[in-house]
Design an enzyme around this catalytic site. Structure first.
Site, PDB file in Angstrom:
ATOM      1  N   ASP A   1       0.870  -1.190   0.000  1.00 52.64           N
ATOM      2  CA  ASP A   1       0.000   0.000   0.000  1.00 52.64           C
ATOM      3  C   ASP A   1       0.902   1.234   0.000  1.00 52.64           C
ATOM      4  O   ASP A   1       2.091   1.154   0.311  1.00 52.64           O
ATOM      5  CB  ASP A   1      -0.911   0.013   1.233  1.00 52.64           C
ATOM      6  N   SER A   2       0.282   2.371  -0.321  1.00 56.09           N
ATOM      7  CA  SER A   2       1.018   3.629  -0.218  1.00 56.09           C
ATOM      8  C   SER A   2       1.405   3.901   1.236  1.00 56.09           C
ATOM      9  O   SER A   2       2.368   4.607   1.496  1.00 56.09           O
ATOM     10  CB  SER A   2       0.147   4.774  -0.735  1.00 56.09           C
TER      11      SER A   2
ATOM     12  N   GLY B   1      -3.346   9.208  -3.797  1.00 56.97           N
ATOM     13  CA  GLY B   1      -4.662   9.538  -4.355  1.00 56.97           C
ATOM     14  C   GLY B   1      -4.768  10.818  -5.160  1.00 56.97           C
ATOM     15  O   GLY B   1      -5.685  10.963  -5.960  1.00 56.97           O
TER      16      GLY B   1
ATOM     17  N   CYS C   1      -4.494  -1.541  -1.920  1.00 50.63           N
ATOM     18  CA  CYS C   1      -4.646  -0.110  -2.160  1.00 50.63           C
ATOM     19  C   CYS C   1      -5.574   0.043  -3.365  1.00 50.63           C
ATOM     20  O   CYS C   1      -5.249  -0.433  -4.461  1.00 50.63           O
ATOM     21  CB  CYS C   1      -3.273   0.478  -2.475  1.00 50.63           C
ATOM     22  N   ASN C   2      -6.715   0.657  -3.162  1.00 50.99           N
ATOM     23  CA  ASN C   2      -7.656   0.836  -4.274  1.00 50.99           C
ATOM     24  C   ASN C   2      -7.052   1.701  -5.376  1.00 50.99           C
ATOM     25  O   ASN C   2      -7.281   1.463  -6.558  1.00 50.99           O
ATOM     26  CB  ASN C   2      -8.938   1.510  -3.776  1.00 50.99           C
ATOM     27  N   THR C   3      -6.311   2.712  -4.960  1.00 55.57           N
ATOM     28  CA  THR C   3      -5.750   3.658  -5.928  1.00 55.57           C
ATOM     29  C   THR C   3      -4.787   2.936  -6.863  1.00 55.57           C
ATOM     30  O   THR C   3      -4.876   3.056  -8.097  1.00 55.57           O
ATOM     31  CB  THR C   3      -5.053   4.803  -5.180  1.00 55.57           C
TER      32      THR C   3
ATOM     33  N   CYS D   1     -11.138   2.964  -0.005  1.00 52.67           N
ATOM     34  CA  CYS D   1      -9.724   3.316   0.228  1.00 52.67           C
ATOM     35  C   CYS D   1      -9.377   2.572   1.502  1.00 52.67           C
ATOM     36  O   CYS D   1     -10.095   2.674   2.505  1.00 52.67           O
ATOM     37  CB  CYS D   1      -9.552   4.811   0.413  1.00 52.67           C
ATOM     38  N   THR D   2      -8.289   1.797   1.447  1.00 53.36           N
ATOM     39  CA  THR D   2      -8.009   0.900   2.577  1.00 53.36           C
ATOM     40  C   THR D   2      -7.710   1.664   3.868  1.00 53.36           C
ATOM     41  O   THR D   2      -7.875   1.122   4.953  1.00 53.36           O
ATOM     42  CB  THR D   2      -6.863  -0.071   2.223  1.00 53.36           C
ATOM     43  N   HIS D   3      -7.281   2.903   3.743  1.00 56.61           N
ATOM     44  CA  HIS D   3      -7.066   3.710   4.958  1.00 56.61           C
ATOM     45  C   HIS D   3      -8.369   3.908   5.747  1.00 56.61           C
ATOM     46  O   HIS D   3      -8.348   4.028   6.967  1.00 56.61           O
ATOM     47  CB  HIS D   3      -6.519   5.096   4.593  1.00 56.61           C
TER      48      HIS D   3
HETATM   49  N1  DGL Z   1      -4.937   3.250   0.819  1.00 52.39           N
HETATM   50  C1  DGL Z   1      -5.008   3.664  -0.520  1.00 52.39           C
HETATM   51  C2  DGL Z   1      -6.279   3.301  -1.229  1.00 52.39           C
HETATM   52  O1  DGL Z   1      -6.856   2.284  -0.919  1.00 52.39           O
HETATM   53  C3  DGL Z   1      -4.336   4.907  -0.966  1.00 52.39           C
HETATM   54  C4  DGL Z   1      -4.503   6.170  -0.220  1.00 52.39           C
HETATM   55  C5  DGL Z   1      -3.578   7.212  -0.817  1.00 52.39           C
HETATM   56  O2  DGL Z   1      -2.386   6.950  -0.819  1.00 52.39           O
HETATM   57  O3  DGL Z   1      -4.077   8.247  -1.275  1.00 52.39           O
HETATM   58  O4  DGL Z   1      -6.704   3.963  -2.124  1.00 52.39           O
END
Ligand code: DGL
Length: 283
Positions: free
Chosen positions: A7-8, A40, A70-72, A206-208
């Protein structure tokens, strides 16, 4: 050999947590690209290159499979890497390697249909519309992946995507809960206004955001079902490994955590979510 999780930043730990529970004997290496988080708001080509570097690093650590938690990265980079980079890299490494995402399992969970299914009954009357809100980063929203892929499969689901440009950065920085709650409430309100009523279901895309899932639950209409991305990913990985025994996951139960950012402990928000102290090695 191990399973890599990328992930980021710390958001991927929400997926990682579910994978570790699902595969307790497997070896895992987690990598957070905290030197470059958030992804993102970045241009697409940058996201592709950062994701490629992260995967390369995890393959070099001995991972056969890398899950983009990470979705992005999954929305912007996954297909490109699978088509243009993985085949050559597999040859260079001389072993089977692959990169998997989290969006396909999430869409399967949201539609209740296997990925292969595409709607054939276009034009039929929809009796009841199911309104689905997707909270995500601007890059995931711009990809329109959730709208496009869900629309292909379900005529009775309408997707409203709400980009949240500040949220991943705030979670990454361990912002005070009151600030996070205010930010989340504003986004829930914005999407509700756009829809004209409260959504029937939601995806934390977004996984965060899963780290503050309780704040989303509090801001949404009570009882709004959330599609659980970590669980969906863990089940999809189990099915994938069954179909692909060539990928070795290890059996010593080791857990390593790497970061391109500041090594050592993470802030309290992360440890509370994870349920134990975590220490990151420099990547
Ligand atoms: N956790 C990430 C996601 O699922 C990325 C968040 C980011 O780095 O902007 O999109």
């Amino acid at each position: 050999m191990a399973i890599g999780v990328f992930d980021s930043g710390i958001g991927g730990l929400t997926i990682h947590h579910a994978l570790v529970e699902r595969f307790p004997k497997a070896d895992f290496v987690f990598l957070g690209d905290q030197a470059n988080v958030p992804y993102g708001g970045r241009p697409g080509e940058e996201i592709v290159e950062l994701t490629r570097r992260g995967c390369e690093r995890l393959f070099a650590e001995g991972c056969d499979l890398v899950v983009l938690a990470c979705n992005t990265a999954a929305a912007v980079a996954l297909r490109r890497l699978q088509q243009t980079w993985i085949p050559g890299h597999r040859q260079a490494l001389g072993r089977p390697v692959n990169v998997l995402g989290i969006i396909v399992p999430t869409i399967e969970a949201a539609t209740g249909l296997p990925w292969e299914h595409e709607a054939e009954r276009r034009g039929e009357k929809v009796e009841k519309l199911d309104v689905l809100a997707v909270f995500c980063t601007p890059a995931t929203a711009a990809s329109r992946v959730y709208e496009i892929e869900i629309d292909k499969r379900r005529q009775d689901v309408a997707v409203f995507t709400e980009p949240c440009p500040n949220l991943a950065r705030m979670i990454e920085a361990g912002a005070p809960r009151a600030d996070l709650a205010a930010e989340i409430e504003a986004h829930v309100k914005a999407v509700t206004t756009r829809i004209g009523r409260a959504p029937d279901r939601a995806i934390l895309g977004c996984t965060h955001y899963e780290i503050v899932g309780d704040l989303f639950r509090a801001a949404l209409k009570p009882g709004t079902p959330l599609i659980h991305q970590p669980q969906a990913t863990a089940e999809a990985l189990a099915a994938y490994l069954e179909r692909h025994p060539e990928f070795r996951t290890g059996d010593a139960g080791t857990r390593r955590f790497l970061t391109t950012g500041k090594p050592g402990a993470q802030h309290a928000l992360v440890e509370t979510f994870w349920g134990a102290p975590l220490s990151f090695e420099p990547a």
